[in-house]
Structures are given as C-alpha cells and as structure tokens.
Enzyme design. Structure first.
Site, short mmCIF file in Angstrom:
data_model
loop_
_atom_site.label_atom_id
_atom_site.label_comp_id
_atom_site.label_asym_id
_atom_site.label_seq_id
_atom_site.Cartn_x
_atom_site.Cartn_y
_atom_site.Cartn_z
N TYR A 187 0.86 -1.19 0.00
CA TYR A 187 0.00 0.00 0.00
C TYR A 187 0.89 1.23 0.00
O TYR A 187 1.85 1.32 0.78
CB TYR A 187 -0.89 0.00 1.25
CG TYR A 187 -1.75 1.23 1.43
CD1 TYR A 187 -1.53 2.10 2.51
CD2 TYR A 187 -2.79 1.53 0.57
CE1 TYR A 187 -2.32 3.22 2.70
CE2 TYR A 187 -3.59 2.65 0.75
CZ TYR A 187 -3.35 3.49 1.83
OH TYR A 187 -4.13 4.61 2.01
N ASP A 232 9.26 2.53 -0.89
CA ASP A 232 8.30 3.22 -0.04
C ASP A 232 8.65 2.87 1.41
O ASP A 232 8.30 1.80 1.90
CB ASP A 232 6.87 2.79 -0.38
CG ASP A 232 5.86 3.39 0.58
OD1 ASP A 232 4.65 3.20 0.35
OD2 ASP A 232 6.27 4.04 1.56
N LYS A 292 5.39 9.32 8.62
CA LYS A 292 5.26 8.78 9.98
C LYS A 292 6.32 9.29 10.97
O LYS A 292 6.22 10.40 11.48
CB LYS A 292 5.19 7.25 9.91
CG LYS A 292 3.96 6.77 9.10
CD LYS A 292 3.84 5.28 9.10
CE LYS A 292 2.80 4.80 8.08
NZ LYS A 292 1.43 4.79 8.57
P1 KE4 Z 1 -0.58 8.25 4.70
O1 KE4 Z 1 -1.13 8.95 3.49
O2 KE4 Z 1 -1.64 7.42 5.44
O3 KE4 Z 1 0.21 9.16 5.61
O4 KE4 Z 1 0.53 7.20 4.19
C1 KE4 Z 1 0.17 6.26 3.22
C2 KE4 Z 1 1.15 5.08 3.30
C3 KE4 Z 1 2.12 4.96 2.34
N1 KE4 Z 1 3.03 3.95 2.38
C4 KE4 Z 1 3.01 3.04 3.38
C5 KE4 Z 1 4.02 1.94 3.40
C6 KE4 Z 1 2.03 3.12 4.40
O5 KE4 Z 1 2.00 2.19 5.38
C7 KE4 Z 1 1.07 4.16 4.37
C8 KE4 Z 1 -0.03 4.29 5.41
N2 KE4 Z 1 -0.09 3.24 6.36
C9 KE4 Z 1 -1.41 2.95 6.86
C10 KE4 Z 1 -1.26 1.73 7.80
N3 KE4 Z 1 -1.52 0.53 7.12
C11 KE4 Z 1 -2.04 4.12 7.52
C12 KE4 Z 1 -3.24 3.79 8.36
C13 KE4 Z 1 -4.52 4.35 7.76
O6 KE4 Z 1 -4.67 4.30 6.51
O7 KE4 Z 1 -5.36 4.82 8.55
#
Ligand code: KE4
Length: 428
Positions: A145, A240, A268
């Site tokens: 993701y 990523d 993060k």
């Molecule tokens: P954000 O747009 O949520 O800040 O980041 C997206 C993203 C991109 N790449 C990786 C490897 C990620 O894990 C994420 C976001 N992680 C999720 C957890 N599985 C965020 C939790 C959520 O969507 O509420």
C-alpha cells in the site's frame, strides 16, 4: 475491562457526521467486528479510552510513535515551536535541518522534498519518476500500500502481464491502465513485465518490507534482483519507506538490506506524530521538480515548523539513544513469547517479524506474499483480537496490518502481552 459506553455514544454521534464514523477506514473495526474505542489520552506504550480502559498499544499510530506516545522531547519541541507560530508558508530553518538530517541518515538521498502524508510522498515520487524518465508505466506489488492516489488504488489484472484495474470506486479505468500489479517476492515476474514493456516502465515501487498485508519479508536476494533488473532497463527503483524508514535501522530498510534505491518515500516517524511525508533520492532526479524543473509538486503545509520540530526531536532521540537495540530486544522477546504460547496451545501461527514490526498469521504455512496471507484464518484472528482487547492489549484491528513496538514498551509490557496471548490462544 470496563464498559465502553462513552465510546459507543461517541461512535453513534460520529456516524452522524463522519462517513463510517471514522476519518480513516481501518479505524472502524470493520475487519474484526465490534466498534472502535475513542482515545482520551496516550502516554508511553499505553492509550486510555474515554471510559477509562487502558491498553498496551501495538499500533503506535501506525508507526510514528517509535518513542511511545507523548514522548517528552517531542512534546517539548512542539510546544517550543508553537509559540513562534504554527505555519508560515515561508521557508523556515527547521526545513533545512530536517533535509540535511535525512540526507545524512539515508545515503541514497541526496535531495529531499517535504510534504504532508505518505500518500503525497508516493504520489509525488511516481510523478517525478514519470517526468524524469518520460515513461508512463509503473509496477507495484499486491499487498503493498502506497497511500490512496488514484494510480495506486489498482488491483492485479487477470493475468500477470495484464495491466491493473481500479481497486476503488471513483478511479477511472484509464488511470489504472498504466499500473501493473505483480506478486511480491517473485523477481522473474518483474523481469517478464519489464521485458514485455521495453522502454515503458518508469518505476518499480515497493515496500521493502511490506507492512500493509500484515508483515512479510523479502526473500534473500529479491531486493538485489529488483535493483539489478531496474538498473539494467532504465527503470527507477522506488522504496516506499513510509513505515520502515528510520524504524528498521537509522537508514531504514535500505540500510538493513544494503540496497540503494533511486527514490525513497518517507512519512510517519519524521513527523513525530504530526502530519508529514517526504520523498528524496538522486539529485539528478530531484532537480526535475519545480521550481527547478518541469515536474510540479507543492503543498501549503510542506515543511510545517511544528511537524519539523516534532520529527527532528524523534530522529535526534533515535540517534542519541540505543533505541534500535531496545526495539530489537523487545521484538525478539515478543516473538519468542508468542511462538511459545501458540506452540503450547497447539495453534498454528506464522509469526513474521523485522525489528520492531511484526504480524502473526493464523496459518501453518509460511507467509511470503499476499496470497499466503490471504490463506490465514481471519475468523480466528478476530477472536484473538477481541480476546486480547479484553485483556488490555490493543493490536491493529485487522489481520492485514503490522504491529509496532516502541522504545516505551517495557519488558513487563511484553511479558503481560505474552501471558494475555497465551490465555486467549487457549480459548481459540
Ligand atoms: P498516509 O497517506 O496514510 O500518511 O501514508 C500512506 C502510506 C504509504 N506507504 C506506506 C508503506 C504506508 O504504510 C502508508 C499508510 N499506512 C497505513 C497503515 N496501514 C495508515 C493507516 C490508515 O490508513 O489509517
């Protein structure tokens, strides 16, 4: 375990004003059943809900809370920054300090651009890869993701070589057709895809240690194969590291596995819990970005002084302490304890871990990619999740999420978790 009556009331009200009652879908407990609790406050390895229940937290706000919640240095940094203003839209010194620190910690990053989420970081890195190479296609992997930009909400095509289909309503098929979705840990599939589209693949993007389908690790040699394959075909390699960056090692997964990608996405931890993203890499690529080059990317709050202050405090504390040794020790203790608890309960569990990221799958077969993960017993996971919650242990509310350990998790917290898991496993 008290009642959760106040949380339930809040959720009923939230449902009136917020789609699904949440501002991000995974929080809604749809994958495990029941209703989410609402957090009143968090400190160290614990969160307290509005009904006064406390939980040892293994979500850690999905990774940012590597020092635990409300870490004193981070709180102090935000307080000190806030009194001078919360946002300028004008360059501020902390942006330079952050950029220099990321470049110092991650040798493959010669220049870096801040943004406000992991989604923005990955979306922008892909646009940059396309702009720098003049190519349109990208390769991603099922189970990985990279945020919710249209071209990444794509599921695998019918065949390994057919381009993707939208994985969300609202994404036009046209936006998905440049994205090829392949199985993780299969270098031959990547070679086949790149050779079938000569001169057309701008980038291969992946989580070097996928943490969005639970957690599984790259097979030995896999990342090296991707590096060689992409370099040989003028395709850029994008790591990523929104989750793994600065968590798996000071220089992230790329340091841990000894691979130099062309571009890296961050998020993060570098925001210390405040909204943040970043992407960086080779200077010759990054200089394609506006205002220098033709690839546009922007953001009102990019480099926000509070997020920079919090992120710098988090990164400096990682450098100043033996955080990585603590994270590894806690992770190893949790792994050993949970493996033993599952063995003595006679429950087949595949426990995958990389440093302070982990996932237990209820299956007797190894989990190396999404297909393996999907074969796990999700009904058993649901019962395990709620059993642990009743014992005051909060795991991610989905089998397909990673767990996170912070430096605030003590040996006693780990032991409490293992004892609770042993008790719950015996009921499964
Ligand atoms: P954000 O747009 O949520 O800040 O980041 C997206 C993203 C991109 N790449 C990786 C490897 C990620 O894990 C994420 C976001 N992680 C999720 C957890 N599985 C965020 C939790 C959520 O969507 O509420």
């Amino acid at each position: 375990m008290n009642s959760r009556i106040k949380s339930d009331r809040l959720f009923a009200e939230a449902l009136r004003f917020i789609p699904g009652g949440v501002n991000s879908p995974v929080r809604a407990f749809r994958a495990v059943g029941g209703q989410p609790f609402f957090v009143q406050r968090a400190q160290g390895a614990r969160v307290w809900d509005v009904d006064g229940n406390q939980y040892v937290d293994y979500v850690c706000t999905w990774g940012p809370a590597i020092h635990g919640h409300a870490a004193p240095n981070i709180i102090r940094a935000v307080q000190q920054a806030a009194v001078h203003g919360t946002s300028f839209g004008i360059p501020n010194p902390l942006e330079v300090t952050m950029a220099r620190l990321i470049c110092e910690l991650v040798p493959s990053v010669q220049k870096v651009r801040m943004c406000n989420s992991g989604t923005e970081a990955c979306m922008s890195a892909i646009r940059l890869a396309r702009g720098a190479t003049g190519r349109d296609k990208i390769v991603k992997f099922d189970g990985c993701y990279h945020g919710h930009a249209d071209g990444l909400l794509v599921k695998a095509g019918s065949g390994a070589l057919t381009f993707g289909h939208p994985d969300s309503a609202g994404v036009p098929a046209d936006f998905a057709r440049h994205t090829l979705v392949l199985p993780f840990n299969d270098a031959a599939a990547v070679q086949q895809a790149i050779e079938a589209n000569p001169g057309q693949v701008a980038a291969v993007i992946l989580e070097p240690v996928p943490g969005n389908a639970g957690l599984y690790l790259p097979r030995p040699g896999y990342l090296e194969s991707l590096r060689q394959l992409t370099a040989a075909h003028g395709t850029l390699l994008i790591f990523d590291e929104v989750m793994t960056g600065f968590r798996l090692a000071p220089g992230g997964a790329q340091e841990r596995f000894g691979i130099q990608p062309d571009l890296t996405c961050f998020g993060k931890i570098i925001g210390g819990g405040l909204p943040v993203g970043a992407f960086g890499g080779r200077a010759d690529l990054m200089d394609h970005l506006a205002p220098l080059g033709p690839v546009y990317q922007a953001g009102t709050l990019s480099g926000n002084p509070l997020a920079m202050a919090a992120g710098l405090a988090a990164l400096e504390e990682l450098r100043a302490t033996d955080a990585y040794a603590t994270l590894e020790a806690r992770g190893a203790a949790l792994e050993a304890g949970l493996r033993e608890a599952a063995r003595s309960a006679g429950i087949p569990v595949q426990f995958n871990r990389c440093g302070s990221m982990f996932c237990g799958y209820f299956t007797d077969r190894p989990v190396h990619h999404l297909g393996d993960a999907l074969s796990s017993d999700r009904e058993r996971f649901k019962r395990f999740f709620h059993g642990l919650l009743a014992e005051g242990i909060y795991l991610a509310p989905s089998q397909f999420e990673a767990g996170f350990i912070s430096t605030a998790h003590t040996s006693d917290d780990i032991e409490k978790t293992v004892q609770a898991a042993a008790k719950v496993l015996r009921t499964l």
